[in-house]
Motif scaffolding. Structure first.
Motif, PDB file in Angstrom:
ATOM      1  N   SER A 130    -104.795 -95.621 -32.736  1.00  0.00           N
ATOM      2  CA  SER A 130    -105.985 -95.637 -33.580  1.00  0.00           C
ATOM      3  C   SER A 130    -106.929 -96.771 -33.196  1.00  0.00           C
ATOM      4  O   SER A 130    -108.099 -96.756 -33.533  1.00  0.00           O
TER       5      SER A 130
ATOM      6  N   TRP B  73    -107.476 -91.513 -37.082  1.00  0.00           N
ATOM      7  CA  TRP B  73    -108.819 -91.725 -37.614  1.00  0.00           C
ATOM      8  C   TRP B  73    -108.757 -91.852 -39.128  1.00  0.00           C
ATOM      9  O   TRP B  73    -107.983 -91.167 -39.794  1.00  0.00           O
ATOM     10  N   ALA B  76    -112.660 -88.167 -40.562  1.00  0.00           N
ATOM     11  CA  ALA B  76    -113.184 -87.366 -39.455  1.00  0.00           C
ATOM     12  C   ALA B  76    -113.241 -85.897 -39.835  1.00  0.00           C
ATOM     13  O   ALA B  76    -112.485 -85.430 -40.689  1.00  0.00           O
ATOM     14  N   GLU B 153    -115.958 -88.156 -35.735  1.00  0.00           N
ATOM     15  CA  GLU B 153    -115.641 -89.220 -36.691  1.00  0.00           C
ATOM     16  C   GLU B 153    -116.767 -89.376 -37.710  1.00  0.00           C
ATOM     17  O   GLU B 153    -117.949 -89.256 -37.374  1.00  0.00           O
TER      18      GLU B 153
END
Ligand SMILES: Cc1cc2nc3c(=O)[nH]c(=O)nc-3n(C[C@H](O)[C@H](O)[C@H](O)COP(=O)(O)OP(=O)(O)OC[C@H]3O[C@@H](n4cnc5c(N)ncnc54)[C@H](O)[C@@H]3O)c2cc1C
Lengths: 327, 800
Positions: A130, B73, B76, B153
């Protein structure tokens, strides 16, 4: 999560172990107690194809006031009468490491050679992904100090090295090319990936040797961590001194868990030699040690705070070890 | 909205509602064979010998291993997911994505906002995107790596202030169902009495804004489940759960199977603390995968996954105001809590209420004003955690009470005693108060700790402080509106003489199986060895709503007691048939249906049993509990309504190292009113555990985020206090004997957590003069506060 697959080797002599290291070059790791390596492997932190175990290697368990084998377990240090009597700082440091069950397995070699740690490194693969990984594993940039020019700021968290540094110890190394002795002050490098300034490829640590005068130094260790068990250090300070009458004849300080290697603060200590041992000295010395210290935000506790504690710990250690530093 | 100004109004309200059943201090016999005895939990041996069967220990023939691909993420939009490479890998049996099971679920009917895997959008780091079932873990991990996910994103919401304000142009709200153009999930506003006047007229008003980090449960057993789509086309799910019933409902909904074709089994559970009290996405995932493959599918979380699944205590910023008169009487409390719920609803609507309404005790509040705002953010979900909703606000109000006492020059013990709620009263918001032992709690800890001689008298660096608490003993209202009982127990006895207790209550380590066995053994006058508990297999267990809101001992205990009383009647009748003596002359005692008047006419249990079984077969009885109607009618009136409440008082003595900022708790004196302690050993264990957990929140635990990333998603860096961190504990059990509880019992599992936080904070002030406004009180935080105070002291010394 299971460990990644690797070839496991179980030599019984140091020479065989050294040969295996030579044979597999960059694709091999040593494992002793495994308390650091295995959690890292589970997180897929730079696992290698071959792992050489030291558990069955003969001759690594020597324990005397001048030589401590790499295979000696932490629990052996804290329980040894000889160590407690002749090298109390070593027993005290060992006892501060991790927690009792881990000390049953963790070794001197594993502790001295401990990999550096960092919030951005000691994480699960998904976490690291990430953040696009970090310099130390799979990534391109250091996430602690961006634009670091390929410098890794991971923190060295081994603790025995601080004690061995103030006793002026040396690393006893062995490779297929033969044995070598390197003073600990020259052994480490303040960079989180390379870690060693003077370790040649294929070298394993067989022991830490200490000079004959080691038992003559008064020495102690203090550790900073939030919980007084399990936690890695957020700072470790070792001091050693010798007094001539009431004057300081010898003085050494070593810190750990601040930089990417343990550091001996000889330049900080030099101006204090020959001065009278008193509280003012202890306080000044503490301030000077703090000023010489740098910390980064990549292990628990605020870096500013960790630096402040350098001053407090140096002062308190001296006062604890010799009442004259409290007066 | 109800606003009551005087006591008369409460009494009128009282009159409409049923009185508490039973006597105020029921003349229950107080010599018991099992109740009140220190009985080791009946599953203790299997646990300490490593033989308890947890979910992951179950291995079924042909089982596959499931792994979930988790989002790197925070926020997103999913553009595409290509699973073809993964599916083609040898050893991979099925791959699942969100659209395969898109039906939404959630623990509360009003917050059905979760899906098995992300559908269209990913809302937090660690959320599941895809899942595989493979021959083994390594294959499953390799398959996950072969899944290609393309996303766009989105700008994540990571600060509380960003979630309450209106959206900006480049922003997209986290959930479409949110009514306004922001990310506010639930806003609660309440006002009782005349708070504005109370604050304007009070002699002393203290105020503070407190910052609480999120914390998580830290249960030992990681989350695990196995699903098996059986050849007869039923779905069997073994799952580590506190609320198997809600899982049953949710799985049936998401898998579109009628409930009778879903069977949920709860094996031994290694701790929950609220962290296993939602139906979970992974339960849907293994169910779906098993239905695809026709083979059992197992999942065991890594510890990181447990952290990203979270459902822990909400990160909260609370501004609190407290008004007192110079005589120490509390005039009003005003609470404004901003609560970060993370990506989904979970119990959040309840949390939004609880942060306010659980402040109504143990002191009489003549006026009360509350605003609670629960927001969505792109963080892992917050949910219920031990002491749900009460803990953070309790810290604020108890610290402010200490500050007010300091300002008014009053004794903090006296002021507390003077403001206490009486027994049997009704509160301005409609709560019904019955048994109440808070006075004895406070007196016990004040005396035992020698508070009066220590408070403000200890040397610099050593301090003592008090904190009190109040908690629900079971939520009177059901989550799913229904006329069904909240808890039911079935008993079965056959010719072997053993009593099988079928219960739906989830023993998660707290001891509810033992509790049910004790209650039944007591009523039947039989030894514990005859009891066997068959808990939570939805095919055979009656429904209990689950282990949350401190409801189990009270509700399931009553159900068990009633089932045993019904069974006892059968035995009395059998004894009557055998001996000819009236049914009323019998009681169950020491293995006999005992004749109180003519002991020689007593009938051995086994003889009575044979008579009872003759021509009939096994005895089967049932008992249940449904909370009586109570409370007010305004919107939200049901939140925090409980058939009874527990009360707690703690005193903590500690040391602070002023140079390093380290806090070392030395001793905690604890007193908790649990009604009757059915099993004092278990109650003490709960109190000790609560203190330990609360010390974690106040001293060292926090979910430490860097953006959407949790930095410390492991049990090394998430610092739960170790055994060596624990102070000496002195636990006093105050037994107020609740008129409605089973043998007078009420809760002890949660209420004991909150008061330790303010007890520590108030002791910190007593020791070194700094006030806690931000948790946890790690040494760097304390040292910074000390330095700030030193600067302020110097400045005020200079200016005169
Ligand atoms: C929860 C937890 C808490 C911990 N807390 C602490 C702590 O407070 N303080 C601390 O210092 N450590 C801590 N550790 C780390 C570790 O347990 C100890 O440092 C231990 O001494 C490591 O020894 P080991 O034998 O287990 O090392 P291993 O894991 O076997 O090896 C560690 C590293 O050293 C290398 N190595 C081992 N032996 C040799 C050798 N002879 N020559 C060359 N390289 C070698 C290995 O290749 C590996 O890179 C902790 C670990 C855990 C899991």
């Amino acid at each position: 999560m299971e460990l990644p697959a690797f070839h496991y080797h179980r030599p019984t002599t140091v020479d065989d172990a050294a040969d295996l290291l030579a044979r597999f070059g960059d694709d091999v790791d040593l494992v002793a107690g495994g308390t650091d390596l295995l959690p890292n492997y589970k997180n897929r932190l730079n696992p290698r194809g071959h792992v050489v175990s030291l558990s069955h290697v003969q001759g690594l368990k020597e324990l005397s006031a001048s030589r401590i084998g790499a295979g000696v377990r932490l629990v052996d240090l804290e329980r040894s009468d000889l160590v407690r009597r002749a090298l109390p700082v070593v027993a005290e440091t060992a006892q501060a490491i991790s927690s009792p069950p881990l000390r049953e397995h963790g070794t001197v070699g594993g502790n001295v050679m401990l990999d550096t740690r960092c919030y951005f490194f000691n994480q699960a693969p998904m976490w690291r992904e990430s953040r696009n990984f970090c310099l130390k594993a799979e990534g391109q940039t250091c996430l602690v100090v961006p634009n670091s020019d390929d410098h890794c700021y991971a923190t060295y968290s081994g603790e025995l090295a601080a004690a061995f540094l103030v006793l002026d110890g040396s690393a006893e190394l062995l490779s297929a090319q033969g044995p070598r002795s390197v003073p600990l002050t020259a052994f480490f490098e303040n960079e989180g990936i390379r870690r060693f300034a003077d370790r040649r490829p294929g070298e394993l640590l067989t022991a830490i040797s200490l000079p004959d005068d080691a038992p003559e130094w008064t020495a102690g260790y203090q550790k900073l961590r939030i919980r007084d068990s399990i936690d890695f250090p957020s700072l470790g300070v070792a001091v050693a001194f010798r007094l001539d009458g009431d004057r300081v004849a010898g003085l050494r300080i070593a810190t750990t868990a601040l930089a990417s290697c343990p550091e001996r603060l000889d330049a900080v200590c030099a101006p204090f030699l020959g001065r009278v041992a008193d509280a003012a000295l202890a306080a000044e010395l503490g301030e000077a040690a703090m000023k010489a210290s740098v910390a980064y935000r990549n292990v628990p506790l605020d870096p500013k705070y960790r630096r402040k504690m350098v001053a407090v710990f140096v002062r308190r250690l001296l006062a604890r070890l010799d009442g004259r530093f409290a007066l | 909205m109800a606003t009551y100004q005087d006591e008369r109004a409460f009494r009128e309200l009282d009159a409409e509602l049923p009185e508490p059943t039973g006597d105020r201090r029921p003349p229950e016999k107080d010599v018991f064979n099992h109740i009140g005895h220190r009985i080791p939990l009946i599953d203790a041996r299997s646990k300490v010998t490593g033989q308890a069967i947890y979910t992951d220990y179950i291995t079924l023939q042909g089982q596959l291993i499931c792994k979930i691909m988790r989002s790197p993420w925070a926020y997103a939009r999913i553009d595409s997911i290509d699973t073809s490479r993964a599916l083609a890998m040898p050893g991979v049996h099925a791959v699942m994505v969100g659209t395969d099971a898109p039906i939404r679920f959630g623990v509360l009917p009003i917050s059905q906002d979760e899906t098995a895997l992300a559908v269209e959008k990913i809302r937090h780091l660690g959320e599941g995107i895809a899942a595989v079932a493979a021959d083994d873990e390594a294959t499953a991990i390799a398959a996950l790596a072969a899944i290609d996910v393309q996303v766009t994103e989105l700008k994540p919401f990571l600060k509380k202030s960003d979630s309450v304000r209106d959206l900006r142009e480049d922003e997209e709200k986290i959930h479409d169902h949110v009514r306004h153009d922001n990310n506010i999930h639930k806003r609660v506003k309440q006002s009782f009495g005349e708070p504005e006047q109370a604050f304007a007229g009070a002699d002393c008003v203290v105020e503070g804004t407190f910052d609480f980090q999120g914390i998580t449960h830290g249960f030992t057993e990681p989350i695990a489940a196995i699903a098996h789509w059986t050849p007869d086309e039923r779905l069997v799910l073994w799952t580590s759960q506190q609320v198997p019933h809600y899982t049953h409902l949710a799985v049936s909904k998401v898998m579109e199977l009628p409930m009778h074709r879903v069977r949920v089994i709860k094996p031994a559970v290694g701790g929950g603390f609220g962290g296993k009290s939602d139906p979970f996405p992974h339960e849907m995932v293994v169910s779906w995968l098993s239905m695809q493959c026709g083979r059992p599918v197992k999942i065991l979380f890594d510890r990181e996954e447990v952290f990203f699944s979270n459902h822990g205590r909400h990160p909260t910023t609370t501004t609190c105001k407290l008004a007192l008169n110079a005589d120490g009487s509390i005039q009003g409390l005003d609470v404004d809590a901003l609560i970060d719920g993370g990506a989904f609803g979970s119990f959040g609507v309840v949390t939004a209420y609880y942060n306010g309404v659980l402040s109504h005790g143990p002191y009489r509040l003549p006026s009360f004003k509350y605003q609670g705002t629960r927001i969505y953010s792109n963080r892992p979900v917050s949910g219920a955690m031990r002491g749900h909703g009460s803990v953070n606000t309790r810290m604020c109000s108890e610290v402010l009470l200490d500050e007010a006492c300091e300002e008014l020059g009053l004794d903090p013990i006296q002021v507390r005693l003077q403001n206490l709620l009486p027994e049997f009263t009704t509160l301005i918001n409609g709560f019904r108060i019955t048994s109440n032992g808070i006075r004895e709690c406070i007196e016990a800890v004040a005396t035992k700790s020698d508070f009066a001689n220590k408070h403000r008298k200890l040397p610099y660096g050593r301090g003592i402080g008090i904190g009190c608490g109040f908690y629900i003993s079971g939520s009177a209202l059901q989550i799913h509106k229904s006329r069904l009982p909240q808890s039911t127990v079935h008993l079965k006895v056959d010719m072997d003489g053993g009593v099988t207790i079928h219960t739906g209550a989830s023993d998660i380590g707290q001891g509810s199986d033992t509790m049910a066995a004790q209650v039944v053994a007591e009523v039947l006058g039989l030894p514990m060895a005859r009891m066997r508990v068959v808990a939570v297999d939805t095919d055979v267990s009656p429904i209990d709503l689950g282990s949350y809101s401190s409801r189990v001992t009270f509700m399931n205990g009553l159900a068990a007691k009633r089932a045993a009383e019904a069974l006892r009647t059968h035995l009395y009748e059998a004894a009557h048939r055998i001996s000819g003596y009236a049914v009323e002359s019998f009681e169950m005692r020491d293995g006999f249906v005992f004749n109180r008047h003519w002991p020689e006419a007593s009938v051995p249990y086994m003889d009575a049993l044979e008579e009872a079984l003759a021509g009939k077969g096994a005895l089967a009885t049932s008992g249940c509990y449904t909370a009586p109607p109570m409370g007010e009618k305004y919107k939200g009136a049901g939140a925090g309504l409980a058939p009874t409440y527990s009360y707690t008082a703690y005193v903590c003595e500690l040391e602070v190292d002023p140079e390093t900022g380290f806090i070392t708790p030395i001793k905690v004196w604890a007193a908790h009113d649990c009604g009757r302690a059915l099993n004092p050993m278990a109650v003490e264990g709960q109190i000790e555990g609560s203190i330990h957990m609360g010390l974690g929140q106040v001293l060292s635990e926090e979910l430490d985020y860097l953006g959407g990333n949790l930095i410390n998603a492991n049990l090394l860096d998430y610092r739960i206090p170790t055994a060596s961190q624990m102070p000496e504990l002195d636990v006093t059990l105050v037994e107020s004997i609740d008129p409605e509880g089973p043998f007078g019992a009420k809760e002890c599992g949660e209420g004991g957590l909150a008061p330790i936080l303010p007890a520590v904070a108030n002791a910190l002030y007593d020791a070194v003069g700094v006030r806690a406004r931000k948790l946890p009180l790690t040494p760097d935080v304390v040292l910074t506060a000390l330095e700030k105070k030193a600067r302020a002291d110097r400045k005020s010394a200079r200016t005169g």
